[in-house]
Design an enzyme around this catalytic site. Structure first.
Site, short mmCIF file in Angstrom:
data_model
loop_
_atom_site.label_atom_id
_atom_site.label_comp_id
_atom_site.label_asym_id
_atom_site.label_seq_id
_atom_site.Cartn_x
_atom_site.Cartn_y
_atom_site.Cartn_z
N ASP A 164 0.98 -1.08 0.31
CA ASP A 164 -0.02 0.17 0.06
C ASP A 164 0.87 1.25 0.03
O ASP A 164 0.92 2.04 0.74
CB ASP A 164 -1.03 -0.03 1.19
N ASP A 194 7.88 -2.41 6.89
CA ASP A 194 7.70 -3.16 5.81
C ASP A 194 9.06 -3.65 5.16
O ASP A 194 9.18 -4.69 4.67
CB ASP A 194 7.09 -2.40 4.65
O1 RIB Z 1 2.20 -0.80 11.14
C1 RIB Z 1 3.11 -0.53 9.91
C2 RIB Z 1 2.33 -0.82 8.48
O2 RIB Z 1 1.03 -0.03 8.30
C3 RIB Z 1 3.30 -0.60 7.48
O3 RIB Z 1 3.03 -1.77 6.65
C4 RIB Z 1 2.84 0.73 7.07
O4 RIB Z 1 3.38 0.88 5.48
C5 RIB Z 1 1.47 0.70 7.10
O5 RIB Z 1 0.70 0.13 6.03
CA CA Z 2 2.75 -0.82 3.92
#
Ligand code: RIB
Ligand code: CA
Length: 311
Positions: free
Chosen positions: A11, A243
């Site tokens: 995302d 990530d």
């Molecule tokens: O909690 C962190 C996650 O939430 C990561 O993937 C960040 O990109 C958000 O999507």
């Molecule tokens: Ca993410």
């Protein structure tokens, strides 16, 4: 020799983007596809961000991007522009013309097609709400026996949440999807939660070693506000690489310590919706379903990231 076959589900927010940089530059993977989903930003914005990143990496011809779910299975979107900025990548690449377009095909269908094309070989690296994978499982439950492994950045089992006191963002946005994925029966599902990602802090000093290259400049520009906000909340001027660590685990599984537990997701609580509940003492007498990351070799991980991007 091609590397491990992977699909990245993103995302594309700031840290997803760093994960894409590491995945492509590491040389460890044959990236079959990148699939996008509603999360930090809209699915379309995540798609544009991902395509621009592949242009920056000069990989726009090699790696297809497929659009996925533009909303959670049952809930409303919950964007995180406060954290990732208006465009999702901290305003970086704003001046880059967007040439690459998403390929035809829906993310969930692509995940199924690739898993059937390469049975037992594909690693799914999930760094976003799990909507696309839940949709794929609804269409093809046999997916659990076709993919090699699933690595999920999400959840928190021994600490506090980052959206509510108990919930981590990716699970909180679509807890129904997470519940489907957690209980589908994947033989190898690794949960890279806040318990370990919060230890994967990239400091400004380390970031500055990336040098004055297009990639180094992108990393610094895209994380500037993200780091400032982290400083305001935590008093440390650093960048949490949520990530990126999930991608790191796919490259070198030995950088984390894992333990097999039964983990479930709360979907009907007013106070704790989206909480990932880990049965540490097997009080429910249920079969463990998830390899929970309990520790991380932060230096080994950060060295991997910096060394890869310095090349
Ligand atoms: O909690 C962190 C996650 O939430 C990561 O993937 C960040 O990109 C958000 O999507
Ligand atoms: Ca993410």
């Amino acid at each position: 020799m091609m590397g491990k076959k992977v699909i990245l589900d993103v995302d594309t927010g700031v840290d997803d983007a760093l994960g894409i940089l590491l995945a492509v530059r590491s040389g460890a993977f044959e990236v079959l596809a990148i699939t996008t989903v509603n999360g930090n930003v809209s699915m379309r914005q995540a798609t544009d961000n991902t395509c621009k990143l592949l242009q920056l990496l000069e990989a726009e011809e090699a790696i297809p991007v497929y659009q996925g779910a533009d909303r959670p299975l049952m809930r409303e979107s919950y964007f995180e522009h406060r954290v990732h900025g208006k465009d999702g990548i901290g305003g970086a690449l704003a001046d880059m013309p967007l040439h690459k377009a998403a390929s035809d095909g829906f993310a969930a269908d692509v995940i199924i097609e690739q898993a059937k094309r390469y049975p037992g070989e594909v690693t799914l690296i999930m760094t976003a709400p799990l909507t696309n994978l839940a949709l794929a499982l609804r269409t093809a439950p046999e997916l659990t026996q076709l993919v090699k492994e699933v690595i999920v950045m999400g959840g928190v089992v021994g600490s506090y949440g980052n959206v509510t006191p108990t919930a981590e963002y990716n699970i909180y946005v679509d807890p129904e999807a997470a519940k489907i994925v957690f209980h589908a029966g994947f033989p190898s599902l690794t949960l890279v939660g806040l318990d370990v990602t919060r230890k994967a802090l990239l400091t400004k000093e380390r970031m500055d070693t990336l040098g004055d290259t297009p990639i180094g400049r992108y990393v610094r520009e895209s994380t500037a506000d993200y780091m400032q906000r982290y400083y305001e909340r935590n008093g440390v001027y650093a960048c949490v690489l949520h990530d990126l660590l999930a991608v790191g685990v796919a490259i070198r599984s030995d950088i984390v310590t894992t333990k097999h537990y039964y983990v479930d997701v709360e979907t009907r609580s007013e106070l704790c919706d989206g909480q990932t509940v880990c049965d540490f003492q097997n009080r429910l007498s249920k079969q463990p379903n998830i390899r929970v990351c309990t520790d991380v070799d932060t230096d080994a991980f950060l060295d991997l990231f910096v060394r890869t991007l310095q090349t």
